[in-house]
Each structure stands twice: as C-alpha cells, then as structure tokens.
Design a protein around this motif. Structure first.
Motif, PDB file in Angstrom:
ATOM      1  N   LYS A  86       0.841  -1.197   0.000  1.00  0.00           N
ATOM      2  CA  LYS A  86       0.000   0.000   0.000  1.00  0.00           C
ATOM      3  C   LYS A  86       0.881   1.253   0.000  1.00  0.00           C
ATOM      4  O   LYS A  86       2.078   1.202   0.281  1.00  0.00           O
ATOM      5  N   LEU A  87       0.265   2.367  -0.310  1.00  0.00           N
ATOM      6  CA  LEU A  87       1.002   3.615  -0.412  1.00  0.00           C
ATOM      7  C   LEU A  87       1.293   4.240   0.937  1.00  0.00           C
ATOM      8  O   LEU A  87       1.841   5.338   0.994  1.00  0.00           O
ATOM      9  N   ASP A  88       0.939   3.563   2.024  1.00  0.00           N
ATOM     10  CA  ASP A  88       1.198   4.129   3.344  1.00  0.00           C
ATOM     11  C   ASP A  88       2.694   4.232   3.621  1.00  0.00           C
ATOM     12  O   ASP A  88       3.144   5.130   4.340  1.00  0.00           O
ATOM     13  N   ILE A  89       3.472   3.305   3.034  1.00  0.00           N
ATOM     14  CA  ILE A  89       4.912   3.363   3.290  1.00  0.00           C
ATOM     15  C   ILE A  89       5.557   4.573   2.623  1.00  0.00           C
ATOM     16  O   ILE A  89       6.661   4.975   2.988  1.00  0.00           O
ATOM     17  N   LEU A  90       4.856   5.133   1.620  1.00  0.00           N
ATOM     18  CA  LEU A  90       5.382   6.328   0.969  1.00  0.00           C
ATOM     19  C   LEU A  90       5.074   7.591   1.765  1.00  0.00           C
ATOM     20  O   LEU A  90       5.568   8.661   1.429  1.00  0.00           O
ATOM     21  N   ALA A  91       4.254   7.482   2.789  1.00  0.00           N
ATOM     22  CA  ALA A  91       3.873   8.644   3.597  1.00  0.00           C
ATOM     23  C   ALA A  91       4.677   8.733   4.878  1.00  0.00           C
ATOM     24  O   ALA A  91       4.219   9.303   5.869  1.00  0.00           O
ATOM     25  N   LYS A  92       5.868   8.156   4.871  1.00  0.00           N
ATOM     26  CA  LYS A  92       6.706   8.234   6.056  1.00  0.00           C
ATOM     27  C   LYS A  92       7.192   9.656   6.279  1.00  0.00           C
ATOM     28  O   LYS A  92       7.259  10.464   5.343  1.00  0.00           O
ATOM     29  N   GLN A  93       7.542   9.943   7.492  1.00  0.00           N
ATOM     30  CA  GLN A  93       8.048  11.279   7.822  1.00  0.00           C
ATOM     31  C   GLN A  93       9.402  11.492   7.147  1.00  0.00           C
ATOM     32  O   GLN A  93      10.335  10.722   7.371  1.00  0.00           O
ATOM     33  N   PRO A  94       9.522  12.493   6.302  1.00  0.00           N
ATOM     34  CA  PRO A  94      10.805  12.707   5.618  1.00  0.00           C
ATOM     35  C   PRO A  94      11.885  13.166   6.589  1.00  0.00           C
ATOM     36  O   PRO A  94      11.593  13.738   7.653  1.00  0.00           O
ATOM     37  N   GLN A  95      13.103  12.902   6.217  1.00  0.00           N
ATOM     38  CA  GLN A  95      14.216  13.338   7.056  1.00  0.00           C
ATOM     39  C   GLN A  95      14.338  14.862   7.037  1.00  0.00           C
ATOM     40  O   GLN A  95      14.072  15.512   6.026  1.00  0.00           O
ATOM     41  N   ARG A  96      14.741  15.382   8.126  1.00  0.00           N
ATOM     42  CA  ARG A  96      14.860  16.826   8.269  1.00  0.00           C
ATOM     43  C   ARG A  96      16.045  17.335   7.454  1.00  0.00           C
ATOM     44  O   ARG A  96      17.145  16.779   7.527  1.00  0.00           O
ATOM     45  N   VAL A  97      15.799  18.382   6.693  1.00  0.00           N
ATOM     46  CA  VAL A  97      16.844  18.972   5.872  1.00  0.00           C
ATOM     47  C   VAL A  97      17.661  19.933   6.725  1.00  0.00           C
ATOM     48  O   VAL A  97      17.106  20.761   7.467  1.00  0.00           O
ATOM     49  N   ALA A  98      18.962  19.801   6.620  1.00  0.00           N
ATOM     50  CA  ALA A  98      19.848  20.653   7.419  1.00  0.00           C
ATOM     51  C   ALA A  98      19.973  22.025   6.761  1.00  0.00           C
ATOM     52  O   ALA A  98      20.735  22.207   5.802  1.00  0.00           O
ATOM     53  N   TYR A  99      19.198  22.968   7.255  1.00  0.00           N
ATOM     54  CA  TYR A  99      19.265  24.328   6.744  1.00  0.00           C
ATOM     55  C   TYR A  99      20.410  25.082   7.432  1.00  0.00           C
ATOM     56  O   TYR A  99      20.781  24.771   8.569  1.00  0.00           O
ATOM     57  N   PRO A 100      20.982  26.068   6.750  1.00  0.00           N
ATOM     58  CA  PRO A 100      22.060  26.839   7.394  1.00  0.00           C
ATOM     59  C   PRO A 100      21.539  27.609   8.599  1.00  0.00           C
ATOM     60  O   PRO A 100      20.447  28.187   8.577  1.00  0.00           O
ATOM     61  N   THR A 101      22.331  27.629   9.628  1.00  0.00           N
ATOM     62  CA  THR A 101      21.925  28.304  10.857  1.00  0.00           C
ATOM     63  C   THR A 101      22.331  29.778  10.881  1.00  0.00           C
ATOM     64  O   THR A 101      21.827  30.535  11.705  1.00  0.00           O
ATOM     65  N   LYS A 102      23.210  30.178  10.004  1.00  0.00           N
ATOM     66  CA  LYS A 102      23.618  31.577   9.958  1.00  0.00           C
ATOM     67  C   LYS A 102      23.657  32.042   8.511  1.00  0.00           C
ATOM     68  O   LYS A 102      23.916  31.264   7.585  1.00  0.00           O
TER      69      LYS A 102
END
Length: 255
Positions: A86-102
């Motif tokens: 089923k497509l439920d496995i495609l709705a996993k929480q994506p990994q957090r993108v490391a945005y620049p802090t400064k």
C-alpha cells in the motif's frame, strides 16, 4: 464485503477514471485466484492503453500494480510480477533537511562569494591567487549592482573583499582603478594565453570598390529582371497612369 468509498482514493480515481476504478473493485468479487490474476493483468494493459504516457515513466509497471493494490485497500490477492504494498509506506516522515543556521556576512554577495574566497585562499601560486582575487572582485561588483540597483565604487568592493577574506586577499586600489580590473570587458587574460593568441587575418578591401561593386550588381539585377519581363510591366504602368489622368480630367458636355 463492503467496497471502499471512492473519496478515499480520490487522487487515483482522477488519474485512472471512474470506469477503471469500478473494474478494479470487481476484482474483489472474483473467488478464483487464477481468474482474478488474469483480470488484473487485463486491467493493467487497459491502463497503459488509455495512458500511453505512463510507459515512458520509470518503474511504471510497478507503480500501476501498487495503485491497483491501493484501490482495493490492500485486499487484492493475485500473482503480481512485483511485491505489492500500500502507499502508506510512501507517507513516512521525511528526514529533516539541514538548513544553514547563519546567513552570509554581507547580504549582497551571499554565501557563494564566501565559498569562492575560501577556495582562493588555498591557492599557493601568487599569480593564480591574484587572478582569482580579480575574478571574485568582478563577481562582487556585479552582485552588488544586482542587489542594490546602483553601481559600487572599486574602493567599496576592495573594502568588502578584505573584510570577507580576513585581510588575506588585497589588491592595489590605484591599479584596479587605472586598469579597470573589476570591469567585465577588461578582464586580464593569463600570460600564456596572450602570448599564443594572434590577431585574425583580414584582407582589406577599399570602401569605394565595395560600393561600386554593389551598385553594379544592383543595376545588373534590375536589368535582368526588366529583360525577363519584356517591358510588359512598363506598358501596364503607363496604362494605369493614363487611366488615372483620364478619370481626373473633367468630362466635356455633349455637343
């Protein structure tokens, strides 16, 4: 067995249509597994006929089989060529993108100029470092102009360049101003390239000769065209002019 609500699969319903959706739901009513597998294969072939663009997509076969499995709420028991899920496995929480802090030290130049400066500081050859410094200064002047909508003086660019590089990248302000090193049309080329570059060979041609040749060519072309026409157009022009004159002259009263 209760059939699923079509609103649950609204996106898939829009993609494949109501008729295809109903055919997929009928698979759940077939008891014979072999017959159910045969009908599912026919539905897959029908989907590819109705949506020919799916064939060009990567993993299109597996995608269609999984969509059919999803529209039956994961209750489709067939011999599929792929592992169905089923497509439920495609709705996993994506990994957090490391945005620049400064942010960048100076906003007009962004982080790209800082990366260029970091790379220029690794150059050990003084000539290469100087050329890199000039290129960075030209880029900074262009970015400053795009950001502030006004031209920056070379002294300002040199000041910002010194600040961003920690005083390690410097140029003579007088030389930058006199030679226009930060201008796009006056970028100095390496010594090896300038020594091997030669001027293009052009045969000079007098201007009067070109004009005379062009005039003779134009006159010759016009003469050839008139000879082909045989003077027919000239007679027609005379008739037109004559007709216009006769129409413009006042008519005489009858005698």
């Amino acid at each position: 067995m209760a059939l699923p609500s079509p609103f649950k699969h609204e996106l898939l319903l829009r993609e494949y249509g109501q008729s295809t959706y109903e055919l997929i739901q009928q698979l759940r009513t077939i008891d014979d597994r072999e017959e159910r597998t045969k009908r599912a294969q026919q539905i897959v072939q029908l989907i590819f006929r109705l949506n020919a663009a799916l064939r060009d997509q990567p993993d299109s076969q597996q995608k269609v089989w999984n969509h059919i499995f999803e529209m039956t709420d994961g209750e489709l028991d067939v011999d599929a060529p792929f592992e169905l899920h089923k497509l439920d496995i495609l709705a996993k929480q994506p990994q957090r993108v490391a945005y620049p802090t400064k942010g960048p030290k100076l906003k007009p130049y962004g982080g790209s100029v800082e990366t260029m400066i970091t790379h220029a500081l690794t150059l050990e050859d003084p000539a290469e470092r100087e050329l890199a410094t000039i290129a960075i200064g030209r880029t900074m002047k262009f970015l400053y102009r795009s950001y502030s909508k006004e031209n920056a003086k070379d002294v300002t660019i040199l000041k910002h360049l010194k600040e961003l590089s920690g005083g390690k990248l410097e140029l003579d302000p007088t030389r930058v101003d006199d030679e226009g090193l930060f201008e796009f049309s006056t970028m100095p080329a390496p010594a090896a390239a300038t020594s091997t570059r030669s001027a293009p060979f052009v045969v000079p041609q007098p201007r009067s000769e070109r004009s005379d040749r062009g005039d003779r060519g134009d006159r010759g072309d016009r003469g050839d065209r008139e000879m082909r026409r045989g003077g027919t157009n000239n007679r027609r022009d005379k008739q037109r002019r004559g007709g216009k004159k006769s129409r413009q002259e006042p008519q005489q009263p009858p005698q």
